[in-house]
Design a protein around this motif. Structure first.
Motif, PDB file in Angstrom:
ATOM      1  N   THR A  51       0.844  -1.194   0.000  1.00 24.44           N
ATOM      2  CA  THR A  51       0.000   0.000   0.000  1.00 24.44           C
ATOM      3  C   THR A  51       0.883   1.250   0.000  1.00 24.44           C
ATOM      4  OG1 THR A  51      -0.143   0.324   2.392  1.00 24.44           O
ATOM      5  CG2 THR A  51      -1.665  -1.270   1.406  1.00 24.44           C
ATOM      6  N   GLU A  52       0.221   2.404  -0.111  1.00 25.56           N
ATOM      7  CA  GLU A  52       0.948   3.670  -0.133  1.00 25.56           C
ATOM      8  C   GLU A  52       1.627   3.971   1.196  1.00 25.56           C
ATOM      9  OE1 GLU A  52      -3.299   4.843   1.030  1.00 25.56           O
ATOM     10  OE2 GLU A  52      -2.252   3.254  -0.051  1.00 25.56           O
ATOM     11  N   THR A 103      -6.784   1.568   2.044  1.00 24.69           N
ATOM     12  CA  THR A 103      -5.947   2.383   1.179  1.00 24.69           C
ATOM     13  C   THR A 103      -6.723   3.586   0.669  1.00 24.69           C
ATOM     14  OG1 THR A 103      -4.617   2.406  -0.855  1.00 24.69           O
ATOM     15  CG2 THR A 103      -6.564   0.994  -0.858  1.00 24.69           C
ATOM     16  N   ALA A 104      -6.017   4.682   0.497  1.00 28.76           N
ATOM     17  CA  ALA A 104      -6.567   5.862  -0.154  1.00 28.76           C
ATOM     18  C   ALA A 104      -6.017   5.985  -1.572  1.00 28.76           C
ATOM     19  CB  ALA A 104      -6.223   7.117   0.647  1.00 28.76           C
ATOM     20  N   ALA A 105      -5.335   4.947  -2.040  1.00 24.16           N
ATOM     21  CA  ALA A 105      -4.686   4.980  -3.344  1.00 24.16           C
ATOM     22  C   ALA A 105      -5.706   5.021  -4.464  1.00 24.16           C
ATOM     23  CB  ALA A 105      -3.783   3.773  -3.511  1.00 24.16           C
ATOM     24  N   ARG A 106      -5.314   5.651  -5.559  1.00 27.32           N
ATOM     25  CA  ARG A 106      -6.114   5.667  -6.781  1.00 27.32           C
ATOM     26  C   ARG A 106      -5.414   4.911  -7.908  1.00 27.32           C
ATOM     27  NH1 ARG A 106      -7.015  11.525  -8.521  1.00 27.32           N
ATOM     28  NH2 ARG A 106      -8.219  10.445 -10.142  1.00 27.32           N
ATOM     29  N   TYR A 107      -4.137   4.574  -7.689  1.00 28.66           N
ATOM     30  CA  TYR A 107      -3.340   3.988  -8.758  1.00 28.66           C
ATOM     31  C   TYR A 107      -2.597   2.756  -8.259  1.00 28.66           C
ATOM     32  CZ  TYR A 107      -4.111   8.694 -10.555  1.00 28.66           C
ATOM     33  OH  TYR A 107      -4.691   9.875 -10.952  1.00 28.66           O
ATOM     34  N   THR A 172      -1.047   7.100  -4.303  1.00 24.63           N
ATOM     35  CA  THR A 172      -1.956   8.213  -4.506  1.00 24.63           C
ATOM     36  C   THR A 172      -1.571   9.014  -5.736  1.00 24.63           C
ATOM     37  OG1 THR A 172      -0.610   9.557  -3.001  1.00 24.63           O
ATOM     38  CG2 THR A 172      -2.503   8.400  -2.048  1.00 24.63           C
ATOM     39  N   GLU A 173      -0.376   8.770  -6.282  1.00 20.59           N
ATOM     40  CA  GLU A 173       0.080   9.428  -7.502  1.00 20.59           C
ATOM     41  C   GLU A 173       0.325   8.373  -8.575  1.00 20.59           C
ATOM     42  OE1 GLU A 173       3.474  11.823  -6.702  1.00 20.59           O
ATOM     43  OE2 GLU A 173       2.435  13.118  -5.270  1.00 20.59           O
TER      44      GLU A 173
END
Length: 199
Positions: A51-52, A103-107, A172-173
């Motif tokens: 995860t991020e 996770t708050a990830a988008r990618y 997140t990026e």
């Protein structure tokens, strides 16, 4: 900017509702790779989800194959313009691997044995859209097609279905992968012909 040249010449068919624009239908399964085929023993293979925040989950081959398995029949569309209908796979849904992950990830960046990478939106990996596939047409996935396991994301161009998958890093990026750094499109939707950033 990379120049894309079709590596396969098949027979153009009536598109109907299954063949994206610009694609040719083939009965073969062409082998295209960015580098040499790595030799990967299932005894040492593992898949790591990061995860991020740096939290990791990892699965050995035995652990992956003990998870709930899905049979998938789907069409494939390669950026070199061939398409293959009704391919049959078996593997583990990314929904299963992502279940319970905070996770708050988008990618996600797919990382592979041999060094290949490709970037995807996390939305393209959820909702029954992606799998870690280890069986093709009833047989263990051959090394030249990404065995022992590859990412399968059939609604995108096939370069996004990374061969020899070893892990996913969430973020997140958006960090571009191998072909994306050379000018291939970040998303790669065959129905929108997203081959390069010029498309």
């Amino acid at each position: 900017m990379a120049t894309l040249t079709p590596g396969f010449h098949g027979h153009r068919r009536t598109r109907g509702d299954r063949l994206p624009p610009g694609q040719f239908l083939t009965e073969d399964f062409p082998v295209l790779s960015a580098g040499p085929t790595p030799g990967i023993d299932t005894a040492s293979w593992h898949f790591t989800l990061t995860t991020e925040t740096g939290e990791q989950r990892a699965w050995s081959w035995a652990e992956l194959t003990a998870l709930p398995q899905q049979e998938v029949t789907t069409d494939l569309h390669c950026v070199t313009r061939w398409s293959k209908f009704d391919t049959r796979w078996r593997g583990v849904s990314l929904d299963t691997l992502l279940d319970g992950v905070t996770t708050a990830a988008r990618y996600a960046l797919a990382q592979c044995y041999g060094g290949y990478t490709t970037n995807l939106s996390l939305d393209d990996l959820r909702g029954g859209k992606a799998w870690i596939a280890h069986t093709y047409d009833g047989e263990p996935l051959a090394a030249e097609h990404g065995g022992p396991a590859r990412l399968l994301v059939p609604h995108l161009y096939f370069w996004k279905s990374a061969k020899w998958i070893g892990g996913l890093t969430l973020g997140t990026e958006n960090h571009r992968g191998f072909w994306e750094q050379l000018g291939y499109h970040d998303h790669g939707d065959p129905w929108r012909e997203q081959r390069t950033w010029d498309d």
